[in-house]
Scaffold this active site. Sequence first.
Site, PDB file in Angstrom:
ATOM      1  N   GLU A  71       0.823  -1.217   0.000  1.00  0.00           N
ATOM      2  CA  GLU A  71       0.000   0.000   0.000  1.00  0.00           C
ATOM      3  C   GLU A  71       0.851   1.258   0.000  1.00  0.00           C
ATOM      4  O   GLU A  71       0.555   2.207  -0.735  1.00  0.00           O
ATOM      5  CB  GLU A  71      -0.931   0.023   1.223  1.00  0.00           C
ATOM      6  CG  GLU A  71      -1.691   1.348   1.284  1.00  0.00           C
ATOM      7  CD  GLU A  71      -2.795   1.423   2.318  1.00  0.00           C
ATOM      8  OE1 GLU A  71      -2.865   0.548   3.204  1.00  0.00           O
ATOM      9  OE2 GLU A  71      -3.582   2.379   2.241  1.00  0.00           O
ATOM     10  N   ASP A  89      -0.453  -5.185   3.031  1.00  0.00           N
ATOM     11  CA  ASP A  89      -0.853  -3.979   3.768  1.00  0.00           C
ATOM     12  C   ASP A  89      -0.130  -4.049   5.116  1.00  0.00           C
ATOM     13  O   ASP A  89      -0.432  -4.915   5.941  1.00  0.00           O
ATOM     14  CB  ASP A  89      -2.373  -3.940   3.968  1.00  0.00           C
ATOM     15  CG  ASP A  89      -2.806  -2.566   4.447  1.00  0.00           C
ATOM     16  OD1 ASP A  89      -1.943  -1.798   4.918  1.00  0.00           O
ATOM     17  OD2 ASP A  89      -4.004  -2.256   4.356  1.00  0.00           O
ATOM     18  N   ILE A  91      -0.242  -2.081   7.684  1.00  0.00           N
ATOM     19  CA  ILE A  91      -1.245  -1.897   8.745  1.00  0.00           C
ATOM     20  C   ILE A  91      -2.592  -1.747   8.061  1.00  0.00           C
ATOM     21  O   ILE A  91      -2.831  -0.770   7.358  1.00  0.00           O
ATOM     22  CB  ILE A  91      -0.979  -0.643   9.610  1.00  0.00           C
ATOM     23  CG1 ILE A  91       0.383  -0.726  10.294  1.00  0.00           C
ATOM     24  CG2 ILE A  91      -2.090  -0.482  10.646  1.00  0.00           C
ATOM     25  CD1 ILE A  91       0.690   0.472  11.203  1.00  0.00           C
ATOM     26  N   ASP A  92      -3.464  -2.719   8.246  1.00  0.00           N
ATOM     27  CA  ASP A  92      -4.841  -2.530   7.804  1.00  0.00           C
ATOM     28  C   ASP A  92      -5.644  -2.168   9.052  1.00  0.00           C
ATOM     29  O   ASP A  92      -5.651  -2.921  10.032  1.00  0.00           O
ATOM     30  CB  ASP A  92      -5.412  -3.790   7.140  1.00  0.00           C
ATOM     31  CG  ASP A  92      -6.767  -3.489   6.516  1.00  0.00           C
ATOM     32  OD1 ASP A  92      -6.869  -2.522   5.743  1.00  0.00           O
ATOM     33  OD2 ASP A  92      -7.736  -4.208   6.836  1.00  0.00           O
ATOM     34  N   THR A  94      -5.588   1.523   9.902  1.00  0.00           N
ATOM     35  CA  THR A  94      -4.735   2.606  10.405  1.00  0.00           C
ATOM     36  C   THR A  94      -5.527   3.573  11.298  1.00  0.00           C
ATOM     37  O   THR A  94      -5.005   4.057  12.307  1.00  0.00           O
ATOM     38  CB  THR A  94      -4.080   3.362   9.225  1.00  0.00           C
ATOM     39  OG1 THR A  94      -3.307   2.422   8.486  1.00  0.00           O
ATOM     40  CG2 THR A  94      -3.177   4.475   9.703  1.00  0.00           C
ATOM     41  N   ASP A 232      -5.960  -4.710   0.830  1.00  0.00           N
ATOM     42  CA  ASP A 232      -6.900  -4.877   1.945  1.00  0.00           C
ATOM     43  C   ASP A 232      -7.511  -6.279   1.945  1.00  0.00           C
ATOM     44  O   ASP A 232      -8.006  -6.731   2.980  1.00  0.00           O
ATOM     45  CB  ASP A 232      -8.040  -3.846   1.840  1.00  0.00           C
ATOM     46  CG  ASP A 232      -7.547  -2.417   1.959  1.00  0.00           C
ATOM     47  OD1 ASP A 232      -6.755  -2.134   2.858  1.00  0.00           O
ATOM     48  OD2 ASP A 232      -7.961  -1.570   1.130  1.00  0.00           O
TER      49      ASP A 232
HETATM   50  C1  IPD Z   1      -8.719   0.649   5.187  1.00  0.00           C
HETATM   51  C2  IPD Z   1      -9.478  -0.321   6.042  1.00  0.00           C
HETATM   52  C3  IPD Z   1     -10.917   0.103   6.111  1.00  0.00           C
HETATM   53  C4  IPD Z   1     -11.530   0.214   4.724  1.00  0.00           C
HETATM   54  C5  IPD Z   1     -10.705   1.103   3.824  1.00  0.00           C
HETATM   55  C6  IPD Z   1      -9.266   0.643   3.801  1.00  0.00           C
HETATM   56  P1  IPD Z   1      -6.195   1.114   5.864  1.00  0.00           P
HETATM   57  O1  IPD Z   1      -7.377   0.293   5.096  1.00  0.00           O
HETATM   58  O2  IPD Z   1      -9.397  -1.614   5.543  1.00  0.00           O
HETATM   59  O3  IPD Z   1     -11.651  -0.839   6.810  1.00  0.00           O
HETATM   60  O4  IPD Z   1     -12.796   0.757   4.841  1.00  0.00           O
HETATM   61  O5  IPD Z   1     -11.236   1.035   2.514  1.00  0.00           O
HETATM   62  O6  IPD Z   1      -8.526   1.509   2.977  1.00  0.00           O
HETATM   63  O7  IPD Z   1      -6.214   2.502   5.329  1.00  0.00           O
HETATM   64  O8  IPD Z   1      -6.499   1.079   7.296  1.00  0.00           O
HETATM   65  O9  IPD Z   1      -5.025   0.331   5.464  1.00  0.00           O
HETATM   66 CA    CA Z   2      -2.947   0.234   5.306  1.00  0.00          CA
END
Ligand code: IPD
Ligand code: CA
Length: 296
Positions: A71, A89, A91-92, A94, A232
């Site tokens: 990402e 990813d 950190i999913d 964030t 994701d």
């Molecule tokens: C997000 C998370 C969130 C989703 C967003 C993602 P991130 O990823 O998965 O649940 O709604 O579309 O972008 O920004 O925390 O890596």
């Molecule tokens: Ca992320």
Amino acid sequence: MTDDELRDICNYLIVVAREAGDVVRHAQPTSLTTTSKKNTADIVTQTDQAVEILIRSRLTERYPAFDFVGEESYKVGLEITDQPTFIVDPIDGTSNFVHGFPAVCVSIGLVIGKQPTVGVVYNPFREELWSAVGGQGAFVQQFDGGIQRLPLVVAPSEGLKSACIGVEWGSDRKGPNFDLNLKVFTMLARTTATGGAFVNSLRCTGSAAIAICRVASGQQDAFWECGCWAWDVAAAWCILSEAGGIVVDGHAGNWNPPIDNRRYLAVRPATEGQKEFVEEFWAVIGDARSTYGPAP
Ligand code: IPD
Ligand code: CA
């Protein structure tokens, strides 16, 4: 690749995810180390960036011939090819991370021929580790306990009416993408007497990867989001498929979306009624469309 080779890769991804997860767990994000990307609902921290560099170096050292998509290093136009590709990813979740809300994970997937083939999702704050290898089943290890095969719960699908469904607001809060969310959330929540599906519950927990792992576990019936990215979903997709669930298009019609589709409906393993669940969900969407789609 042989089953043993894929299993070895998975074992290594677990080691890397745990190492990365330790960094995430010990980090203390502040406003000084957090910046907005597209807007204030779309943020990144220095930890996201540092953890991606760590994961990338571990993976490219061991598998130099494999491609890498992450990402934080993604550039518009970068395409996922048929080559073995790690999709990461760091950190999913964030937003959860900066708020101290413990639904945060490191997500590492391997796709081969664009198919999710190995997946590891690790939440360091809850000691939950989900993993899967294509053709070898999906598993979860929780709180340093034993390893359990997924799904944890399997039952027939009873359709939308009794379903607990994960959804997300995303970061686009205007225009057709926001309108689609409002329509779908409203129609799912409303009573049947007022024209809705009157689902049991909607959950918005801030990590697509963890939500899909919950679907794989049978703890949620489905997860729907338009606007998220391959990183994701790649790892969790493998985990869900191996558990017996499916990922279809988040718009009505396509049962076999590509990994970079950006619109996903993930449905839990069920002894019967999975296809009918998808069709019922798609009927709620109708002809409505977001602007998200795979790379042209
Ligand atoms: C997000 C998370 C969130 C989703 C967003 C993602 P991130 O990823 O998965 O649940 O709604 O579309 O972008 O920004 O925390 O890596
Ligand atoms: Ca992320």
